[in-house]
Write a protein that holds these residues in place. Structure first.
Motif, short mmCIF file in Angstrom:
data_model
loop_
_atom_site.label_atom_id
_atom_site.label_comp_id
_atom_site.label_asym_id
_atom_site.label_seq_id
_atom_site.Cartn_x
_atom_site.Cartn_y
_atom_site.Cartn_z
N ALA A 13 0.83 -1.21 0.00
CA ALA A 13 0.00 0.00 0.00
C ALA A 13 0.86 1.26 0.00
CB ALA A 13 -0.94 -0.01 1.21
N LEU A 14 1.85 1.31 0.86
CA LEU A 14 2.69 2.51 0.95
C LEU A 14 3.51 2.76 -0.32
CD1 LEU A 14 3.94 2.23 4.64
CD2 LEU A 14 2.24 3.81 3.72
N PHE A 15 4.11 1.71 -0.86
CA PHE A 15 4.92 1.87 -2.07
C PHE A 15 4.04 2.18 -3.29
CE2 PHE A 15 8.22 -0.19 0.45
CZ PHE A 15 9.33 0.56 0.07
N THR A 16 2.85 1.60 -3.35
CA THR A 16 1.96 1.90 -4.47
C THR A 16 1.49 3.34 -4.41
OG1 THR A 16 1.25 -0.41 -4.58
CG2 THR A 16 -0.17 1.22 -5.64
N ILE A 17 1.14 3.81 -3.23
CA ILE A 17 0.74 5.22 -3.08
C ILE A 17 1.91 6.13 -3.46
CG2 ILE A 17 0.11 6.99 -1.39
CD1 ILE A 17 -1.55 4.75 0.02
N ALA A 18 3.12 5.80 -3.02
CA ALA A 18 4.30 6.60 -3.37
C ALA A 18 4.55 6.58 -4.88
CB ALA A 18 5.53 6.08 -2.62
N SER A 19 4.20 5.47 -5.54
CA SER A 19 4.43 5.36 -6.99
C SER A 19 3.54 6.31 -7.78
CB SER A 19 4.22 3.92 -7.47
OG SER A 19 2.85 3.59 -7.53
N TRP A 20 2.48 6.80 -7.17
CA TRP A 20 1.62 7.76 -7.86
C TRP A 20 2.33 9.09 -8.05
CZ3 TRP A 20 -3.07 6.60 -4.20
CH2 TRP A 20 -3.55 5.30 -4.46
N ARG A 21 3.31 9.38 -7.22
CA ARG A 21 4.08 10.63 -7.32
C ARG A 21 5.47 10.44 -7.90
NH1 ARG A 21 1.00 14.94 -7.13
NH2 ARG A 21 -0.27 15.06 -5.26
N LEU A 22 6.06 9.28 -7.67
CA LEU A 22 7.42 9.02 -8.11
C LEU A 22 7.41 8.16 -9.37
CD1 LEU A 22 8.91 8.14 -4.61
CD2 LEU A 22 9.08 10.32 -5.82
N GLU A 23 7.78 8.75 -10.48
CA GLU A 23 7.71 8.06 -11.76
C GLU A 23 8.60 6.82 -11.83
OE1 GLU A 23 8.42 9.58 -16.18
OE2 GLU A 23 7.13 10.91 -14.97
N TRP A 24 9.75 6.85 -11.18
CA TRP A 24 10.68 5.73 -11.24
C TRP A 24 10.21 4.54 -10.42
CZ3 TRP A 24 12.49 3.97 -6.65
CH2 TRP A 24 12.47 4.86 -5.57
N LEU A 25 9.25 4.76 -9.52
CA LEU A 25 8.78 3.70 -8.63
C LEU A 25 7.74 2.85 -9.36
CD1 LEU A 25 9.20 2.60 -5.77
CD2 LEU A 25 7.42 4.14 -4.99
N THR A 26 8.25 1.98 -10.22
CA THR A 26 7.40 1.10 -11.03
C THR A 26 6.93 -0.10 -10.19
OG1 THR A 26 9.30 -0.15 -11.80
CG2 THR A 26 8.61 1.74 -13.14
N LYS A 27 6.12 -0.94 -10.78
CA LYS A 27 5.62 -2.14 -10.08
C LYS A 27 6.77 -3.05 -9.64
CE LYS A 27 0.95 -2.03 -11.60
NZ LYS A 27 0.55 -1.09 -10.60
#
Length: 160
Positions: A13-27
């Motif tokens: 949940a935390l990493f997925t939410i962060a991925s909404w703002r951080l483009e490099w944070l892919t699946k």
């Protein structure tokens, strides 16, 4: 097992939410963060192998419970980052962040003496007071984290 799954779901949940703002944070990086959330519980290997066996294999003094501390997860994150073929620094950071979600969540657990474990070792032996928010065996924790993860998944799915 419920607590282990809860740690993974919280990291998801935390990493997925962060991925909404951080483009490099892919699946892929979200998955690596979820693996990081498992690192502190590698101390469970102590149920099958004692410290003396590990000490003999490594040739140095070793305490398996140290893996569930800040120093232990820094070491494990470094080893894990070396396994990846690229982006070692990013992998280290993501693994460590996942492990920190685990340690911080455990810092909220109920303990008999109302103090969390010495998870800040080797930097300090300080055991902070815990708010005693949950007991690790409580199944409702898994229910809440599961609902959180499903909600985040659905929001993420609809936004893409």
């Amino acid at each position: 097992m419920a607590e282990l799954l809860s740690h993974v779901l919280i990291a998801y949940a935390l990493f997925t939410i962060a991925s909404w703002r951080l483009e490099w944070l892919t699946k892929r990086w979200v998955a690596i963060g979820m693996i990081g959330a498992l690192l502190p519980d590698l101390n469970r290997i102590g149920m099958f192998v004692d410290d003396a066996t590990i000490e003999t294999a490594l040739g140095v003094p070793f305490g398996i419970d140290a893996l569930h501390t800040l120093g232990g997860v820094i070491l494990l994150s470094g080893i894990g980052a070396l396994v990846l073929t690229e982006a070692h620094r990013r992998a280290f950071g993501v693994l460590l962040a996942g492990a920190l979600t685990h340690l911080l969540t455990d810092g909220l657990k109920a303990y008999a003496d109302a103090e969390a474990g010495a998870w800040l070792y080797p930097f300090t032996w300080y055991r902070h007071p815990t708010p005693n928010l949950y007991v690790s065996a409580d199944q409702s924790v898994l229910l809440v984290t599961g609902l959180l993860a499903i909600t985040v998944f659905l929001v993420d799915y609809r936004s893409h």
